[in-house]
Design a protein around this motif. Sequence first.
Motif, short mmCIF file in Angstrom:
data_model
loop_
_atom_site.label_atom_id
_atom_site.label_comp_id
_atom_site.label_asym_id
_atom_site.label_seq_id
_atom_site.Cartn_x
_atom_site.Cartn_y
_atom_site.Cartn_z
N PHE A 183 4.40 20.26 17.15
CA PHE A 183 5.79 19.64 17.29
C PHE A 183 6.45 19.79 18.65
O PHE A 183 6.42 20.64 19.45
CB PHE A 183 6.59 20.33 16.32
N GLU A 184 6.90 18.60 19.03
CA GLU A 184 7.58 18.50 20.40
C GLU A 184 8.74 19.62 20.60
O GLU A 184 8.75 20.30 21.74
CB GLU A 184 8.21 17.13 20.77
N SER A 185 9.38 20.05 19.52
CA SER A 185 10.40 20.80 19.76
C SER A 185 9.90 22.26 19.76
O SER A 185 10.70 23.24 20.26
CB SER A 185 11.17 20.81 18.45
N ARG A 186 8.60 22.52 19.44
CA ARG A 186 8.36 23.71 19.57
C ARG A 186 7.08 24.03 20.36
O ARG A 186 6.48 25.15 20.59
CB ARG A 186 7.56 24.33 18.10
N ALA A 187 6.89 23.30 21.45
CA ALA A 187 5.92 23.25 22.27
C ALA A 187 6.04 24.33 23.25
O ALA A 187 5.17 25.19 23.78
CB ALA A 187 5.72 22.00 23.09
N LEU A 188 7.21 24.52 23.64
CA LEU A 188 7.43 25.56 24.68
C LEU A 188 7.44 27.04 23.99
O LEU A 188 7.07 27.99 24.99
CB LEU A 188 8.76 25.51 25.24
N LYS A 189 8.06 27.06 22.83
CA LYS A 189 7.73 28.49 22.17
C LYS A 189 6.34 28.75 22.01
O LYS A 189 5.89 29.99 22.03
CB LYS A 189 8.58 28.65 20.87
N VAL A 230 16.18 7.58 3.80
CA VAL A 230 16.10 8.25 2.55
C VAL A 230 15.36 9.70 2.96
O VAL A 230 15.70 10.69 2.21
CB VAL A 230 15.55 7.61 1.26
N ALA A 231 14.13 9.09 3.59
CA ALA A 231 13.26 10.36 3.91
C ALA A 231 14.11 11.54 4.87
O ALA A 231 13.84 12.81 4.57
CB ALA A 231 12.36 9.91 4.58
N LEU A 232 14.93 11.03 5.66
CA LEU A 232 15.74 11.88 6.51
C LEU A 232 16.63 12.77 5.59
O LEU A 232 16.67 13.92 5.94
CB LEU A 232 16.53 11.22 7.75
N ASP A 233 17.27 12.10 4.59
CA ASP A 233 18.32 12.87 3.77
C ASP A 233 17.49 13.65 3.03
O ASP A 233 18.01 14.92 2.65
CB ASP A 233 19.00 11.92 2.69
N ILE A 234 16.22 13.64 2.52
CA ILE A 234 15.19 14.34 1.78
C ILE A 234 14.92 15.49 2.59
O ILE A 234 15.17 16.93 2.20
CB ILE A 234 14.11 13.77 1.30
N PRO A 279 14.04 20.58 14.03
CA PRO A 279 14.96 19.49 14.13
C PRO A 279 14.73 18.21 13.42
O PRO A 279 13.63 17.89 12.83
CB PRO A 279 15.01 19.21 15.84
N GLU A 280 15.76 17.35 13.23
CA GLU A 280 15.50 16.35 12.25
C GLU A 280 14.22 15.26 12.67
O GLU A 280 13.60 14.99 11.81
CB GLU A 280 16.90 15.34 12.37
N LYS A 281 14.03 15.07 13.86
CA LYS A 281 13.09 14.02 14.47
C LYS A 281 11.70 14.74 13.78
O LYS A 281 10.93 14.02 13.33
CB LYS A 281 13.06 13.96 15.88
N ASP A 282 11.32 15.86 14.06
CA ASP A 282 10.19 16.65 13.86
C ASP A 282 10.05 16.63 12.31
O ASP A 282 8.83 16.49 11.75
CB ASP A 282 9.96 17.93 14.48
N ALA A 283 10.99 17.12 11.72
CA ALA A 283 11.05 17.30 10.26
C ALA A 283 10.74 15.91 9.62
O ALA A 283 9.96 16.14 8.59
CB ALA A 283 12.59 17.64 9.67
N LEU A 284 11.11 14.75 10.36
CA LEU A 284 11.13 13.55 9.75
C LEU A 284 9.61 13.10 9.85
O LEU A 284 8.99 12.73 8.74
CB LEU A 284 12.05 12.35 10.21
N ASN A 285 9.08 13.43 10.93
CA ASN A 285 7.77 12.94 11.28
C ASN A 285 6.83 13.66 10.35
O ASN A 285 5.72 13.27 9.99
CB ASN A 285 7.61 13.26 12.69
N LEU A 286 7.18 14.96 10.41
CA LEU A 286 6.14 15.80 9.21
C LEU A 286 6.18 15.25 7.83
O LEU A 286 5.20 15.19 7.24
CB LEU A 286 6.56 17.24 9.26
N PHE A 287 7.46 15.08 7.30
CA PHE A 287 7.54 14.49 6.10
C PHE A 287 6.76 13.01 5.84
O PHE A 287 5.69 12.73 5.00
CB PHE A 287 9.14 13.93 5.81
N ARG A 344 14.77 21.57 6.21
CA ARG A 344 13.99 21.15 7.33
C ARG A 344 12.84 22.08 7.69
O ARG A 344 12.60 22.87 8.77
CB ARG A 344 14.71 20.84 8.76
N LEU A 345 12.45 22.74 6.70
CA LEU A 345 11.53 23.98 6.75
C LEU A 345 10.21 23.48 6.38
O LEU A 345 9.99 22.53 5.13
CB LEU A 345 11.82 25.09 5.68
N PRO A 346 9.01 23.33 7.13
CA PRO A 346 7.75 22.81 7.07
C PRO A 346 7.14 22.91 5.77
O PRO A 346 6.83 22.21 5.12
CB PRO A 346 7.02 23.44 8.36
N VAL A 347 7.20 24.31 4.91
CA VAL A 347 6.57 24.49 3.81
C VAL A 347 7.05 23.79 2.78
O VAL A 347 6.36 23.39 1.92
CB VAL A 347 6.24 26.07 3.55
#
Length: 843
Positions: free
Chosen positions: A146-152, A328-332, A302-310, A338-341
Amino acid sequence: MAEIGANIATTCAERLVDLGMKELPYLCCYNSYVEGFEREKGRLSAEVESMRKEIEEAKTRNETEVDPVVQHWLEEGDGIIHKDSKPKKWFGFCVNCFSQYSRAKELESAKKEIQTLIRQRKNFPQVAHLVGAPGMAYHSQEFLHFESRALKFERLKAEIKDEHNHMIGLQGMGGTGKTTMAKEVGQQVESKPFDKVIFTNVSTPVDEKRIRDDVAKQLGLQLEEEKKLTHAQQIWTKIANAGRVLIILDDVWEKLNLESIGIQPGFHRKGTCNILLTTRNENVCTQMDCQKRKIIHLDALPEKDALNLFLFHAIEIGQDCPDDLKKVALDIVNECGRLPVIIVAVAKTLRDWPIKEWQDSLIALRNTEPSRHKIVDEVAMRFYNSLKLSYTSLKDRKAQVLFLLCSIFPKAYEIPVELLSKIAIGIGLFGEVDKYNIARSQVNVVKNKLINSSLLLKAGKECVKMHDVIHEVALEIANNEIEVIEDSKKKLKENMKYSSCIIDDFSNCFDGRQLEVLLIWINKIGSLKVPSEFFRSMKSLKVLLLFSKIEFGRTSALSLPKSIQSLKNIKTLSLTNWELGDISVLENLQMLETLELFNCLIIELPNGVSELKTLRYLGLVHCSIERNNPFEVITRCSQLEELYYVLNEDHMLEDEEVSQITSLPEYQRYHIDGGDFSYFYSPRLDISIKKSFKPDKLQFIFSKELMKSLATRAEILKLKEDVETGQNSLIPGIVSIEHGAMCDLIKLSLTSWSEIKCLVLAENLQLKSGVNIFSKLLELQLNEVTIREICCGRYPDGFLKQLEKLELRHCRMMEARNIKDQLLFSAEMHIKGRGIINRGESG
């Protein structure tokens, strides 16, 4: 002419006299040959004992894989040591002169073999080798960057590589992907800069013994029961000499006593030991001495990565997602926290559904509902609602029940699919299925459905497990039907449907009238008293599994309590590591379908077991049976569909006068292995194999016709030592070609057969078109077999077309030229060292 004839006659007579004089000592000096042989045998026996001591010493250095050449040397030595020097009897009364002459020649030859073996003994450079331990590839799973987690991710990897960072923490709430990230980082640093990376799940309550065993296994270390070093000290000694080591402690809930496990972070003699721990609680990081700047926090996506994963899991790859569906997917994903599992489980549930059903699912996610624990935490409620949606959307009662059954095991427990099948069959999840193996296949279908929905995870070989977040939610969904007790001090609740517990003894009786499934792990070492009333109230119990957690040996229960006969509805009974004695009470369990005894001591298999009309599965594995021939009972169990009789210590079968078994039912599955019992070896059954026949010491209690029947249908066949068949071929001499000779055989091993000249005597077979022989065979092992050719005559259809491995040892009658001639059918076969031939490997 007469003179020429006289000269020829004189020459022949002289040669016959010379030959007779050479052979006469074998008859006249028989005792001297016996004495010479026994003297040399004594020397060899001492050498064999010395070799075994060297092997034991190698084990202390973790060199547990005995060199194949050494192992074969030991087998040859044992074979000669056990050779009898007495001549055979003639009709059981007097010594046959010819037999005495023949035996003297054999002893002279054996004496020379002994001398050769003793010379070879001095040339072995190493008796054993280090065993390769599983690496991080064993723990690998799908990882998305995920782009948001690359640095971590890069920071975590850099902190781990710094040898001065001995304790690093990865903290985040359940379901954020800590375990997945830790595994990926571990895999990337495994070969460089670390020499070894170890991953172990800690969970709660902490089981130090299990963690030690897991760490030792990955180090390739066999823990020894010795007074000099404790198990923890043995582990540390191994780590201290292993170079740079990274140990990933996953899912830590409380401060660990690392020293008692055998882990000491920091610098040591030959490198460093670094620790990466994952936890939900930042206080654990502080208590474990992680420096503040060495704690990496993992938050929800974050919403962007969560949406892409979904969308990655919910939309077919290559297809565009309309904007209204994305909304609808973003709301879901926001409802999933926004937890991967959680996102992955819900996404796989909604995969390729129409937008109307996505919208309905969103409404369901927003409709909070109370649970038995009255969840008030908003995040926990999102967990519950999201996974309840995945559970409900299965729309398959069998899948839902199997999912809940998995939650009765402790957290992080790797559940054998075969064990799960026994439980599911026991509660009648698949109704009255006619065949046991059909029910098992249905369990596999449903299990795969749960894996595909990310409600279950693959774990180990033929095992599954639950993510701890999903495990917690499953118990919530069960709503007062399931209880899991991992603290031996707690008592079992009453009015549960499924229960599992770890206990120290059976002192706490309880009302179990509603119980259908009960799993008990006993911590007790030594003798244990089971109250006679313990099972009295469990009228509805269908599945009972009793595991003793003793490491070696068995826990003594004296005998099964009489109250067990009150289990009128019990269908699955599995007992592991128990000293039971008398088990005749089992005769009263008339509904029993599955009976499994693993590493148990019993007096005998009761005659009444054959009267259990519903018994379809019987497993006696690694058991000690003190009297009577268990096969006399087994052969009368006409309703049995599956038999597992493996590596038992069956005292009565050693009696030469034991009655011979002439028939057994035609089982759907059977594993029959008459190999030697060992306290230090716990066999694992390969459930992917349906029929395995390794009779060994059992072959003498089976009639020739029964041996033939079991061998013909086997997928794995191993025959050892001379069997007096009078036949010079395996097919058709020993195994019939009716219905396709050994058409399912995938592995064949023959050892010490002196009569056999070829495996397949095709020239005498009336082979019909389509009759295959060895068409599925993958491995062929021949050891001390006198064959000259693998096949005599025209090759049958598909003969050895799938062979991958050929191993020949001491098959002196088969020349290299003959081997090559026999293997012309496969240009990919190449000879490899020590007589092993592998497909696709260069020599």
